[in-house]
Scaffold this active site. Structure first.
Site, PDB file in Angstrom:
ATOM      1  N   ASP A 166      -8.760   0.725 -25.293  1.00  0.00           N
ATOM      2  CA  ASP A 166      -9.276   0.596 -23.941  1.00  0.00           C
ATOM      3  C   ASP A 166      -9.214   1.922 -23.195  1.00  0.00           C
ATOM      4  O   ASP A 166      -8.391   2.789 -23.493  1.00  0.00           O
ATOM      5  CB  ASP A 166      -8.459  -0.430 -23.145  1.00  0.00           C
ATOM      6  CG  ASP A 166      -8.882  -1.850 -23.462  1.00  0.00           C
ATOM      7  OD1 ASP A 166      -9.968  -2.033 -24.014  1.00  0.00           O
ATOM      8  OD2 ASP A 166      -8.107  -2.768 -23.151  1.00  0.00           O
ATOM      9  N   ARG A 187      -2.650  -8.829 -21.002  1.00  0.00           N
ATOM     10  CA  ARG A 187      -3.516  -8.514 -22.138  1.00  0.00           C
ATOM     11  C   ARG A 187      -2.847  -7.562 -23.124  1.00  0.00           C
ATOM     12  O   ARG A 187      -3.333  -7.383 -24.249  1.00  0.00           O
ATOM     13  CB  ARG A 187      -4.842  -7.938 -21.646  1.00  0.00           C
ATOM     14  CG  ARG A 187      -4.741  -6.602 -20.953  1.00  0.00           C
ATOM     15  CD  ARG A 187      -6.009  -6.252 -20.196  1.00  0.00           C
ATOM     16  NE  ARG A 187      -7.205  -6.465 -20.976  1.00  0.00           N
ATOM     17  CZ  ARG A 187      -7.641  -5.639 -21.924  1.00  0.00           C
ATOM     18  NH1 ARG A 187      -6.944  -4.555 -22.188  1.00  0.00           N
ATOM     19  NH2 ARG A 187      -8.736  -5.890 -22.591  1.00  0.00           N
ATOM     20  N   GLU A 212       1.316  -7.927   9.095  1.00  0.00           N
ATOM     21  CA  GLU A 212       1.472  -6.486   9.307  1.00  0.00           C
ATOM     22  C   GLU A 212       2.324  -5.820   8.239  1.00  0.00           C
ATOM     23  O   GLU A 212       2.183  -4.648   7.955  1.00  0.00           O
ATOM     24  CB  GLU A 212       2.090  -6.236  10.692  1.00  0.00           C
ATOM     25  CG  GLU A 212       2.147  -4.773  11.097  1.00  0.00           C
ATOM     26  CD  GLU A 212       0.778  -4.148  11.244  1.00  0.00           C
ATOM     27  OE1 GLU A 212       0.673  -2.916  11.130  1.00  0.00           O
ATOM     28  OE2 GLU A 212      -0.210  -4.902  11.469  1.00  0.00           O
ATOM     29  N   PRO A 226       0.807  -1.220   0.000  1.00  0.00           N
ATOM     30  CA  PRO A 226       0.000   0.000   0.000  1.00  0.00           C
ATOM     31  C   PRO A 226       0.842   1.272   0.000  1.00  0.00           C
ATOM     32  O   PRO A 226       0.329   2.354  -0.294  1.00  0.00           O
ATOM     33  CB  PRO A 226      -0.839  -0.115   1.283  1.00  0.00           C
ATOM     34  CG  PRO A 226      -0.118  -1.088   2.141  1.00  0.00           C
ATOM     35  CD  PRO A 226       0.546  -2.034   1.209  1.00  0.00           C
TER      36      PRO A 226
END
Length: 245
Positions: free
Chosen positions: A169, A154, A116, A89
């Site tokens: 896209d 992809r 953690e 994160p």
């Protein structure tokens, strides 16, 4: 491309990697996936991979030894070292440009954590990239890694069958994608725009470009901040403002 995923839960990867475009890419030989069980590289009798953090605190931290050993055991091309990606994160926010960059690589290694966090030495001395898929917390890195892998695979040559699919896209052009319609031409009183049924290719192309631009302005105006608008696109935006007034 070769993709290795270091994980504590290899079964989490099988369903996604064995389905849809991911499966097709592997069958075509465009990519080779390998799930690497981190526990199998632990050098202790109980295959322990985590421990309490120095200094105290909540949760458990992944130890460096199993991660370093797992990466070391993977076959690599010394002439073109792999990108070693930590799903975290705290990492760089993932976007289409990052996907396009990774799609040019020969070998990707993903590290999926749990608990953690990671021992900081993994971050400092092993990985080349840290990636986050958004400002939220998941139980582990596998779901994020699969999202990244899918978006990269992809883009590999011939995987989608139609090269235009990836180019058109959302985000690939810098804008959101235009609306799509299919048969029937009328459904429950709702009709497909006439221009799409006209057979006039230039008018269809212009309509799609305009709709893509206006949809981006409405839903993701932040994408237009650094987008190089053409004179025609500026005119479309001006007209949309006048019509709104």
């Amino acid at each position: 491309m070769k993709i290795d995923v270091l994980t504590l839960f290899p079964d989490m990867l099988a369903g996604v990697m064995g389905s849809s475009i991911m499966k097709k890419a592997q069958e075509q030989g465009a990519v080779d996936y390998q799930a690497v069980d981190i526990r199998s590289h632990a050098d202790n009798k109980h295959q322990k991979v985590d421990d309490y953090p120095y200094g105290g605190g909540a949760g458990m931290v992944l130890m460096p030894q199993p991660i370093f050993s797992a990466v070391e055991a993977i076959d690599k091309n010394p002439e073109q070292p792999p990108r070693i990606i930590l799903m975290c994160p705290q990492g760089e926010r993932f976007d289409q440009k990052k996907a396009e960059s990774l799609a040019k690589e020969e070998h990707l290694i993903f590290i999926c954590g749990h608990y953690e966090g990671y021992d900081e030495r993994i971050r400092e001395h092993l990985v080349t990239d840290e990636i986050s898929i958004g400002d939220f917390i998941l139980t582990g890195g596998e779901i994020g890694a699969l999202a990244v892998i899918d978006s990269v695979v992809r883009l590999l040559p011939d995987v989608l069958g139609n090269e235009a699919s990836a180019v058109e896209d959302s985000f690939s052009t810098g804008l959101l994608e235009h609306p799509h319609y299919t048969r029937p031409a009328e459904f429950n009183g709702y009709e497909v725009p006439e221009v799409l049924r006209s057979g006039h290719h230039q008018k269809i192309t212009d309509w799609r470009k305009k709709q893509s631009l206006l949809r981006t302005k409405q839903r993701r105006p932040d994408l237009l901040e650094n987008y190089p608008l053409t004179d025609q696109e500026k005119q479309w935006l001006k007209e949309s403002e006048l019509n709104r007034d």
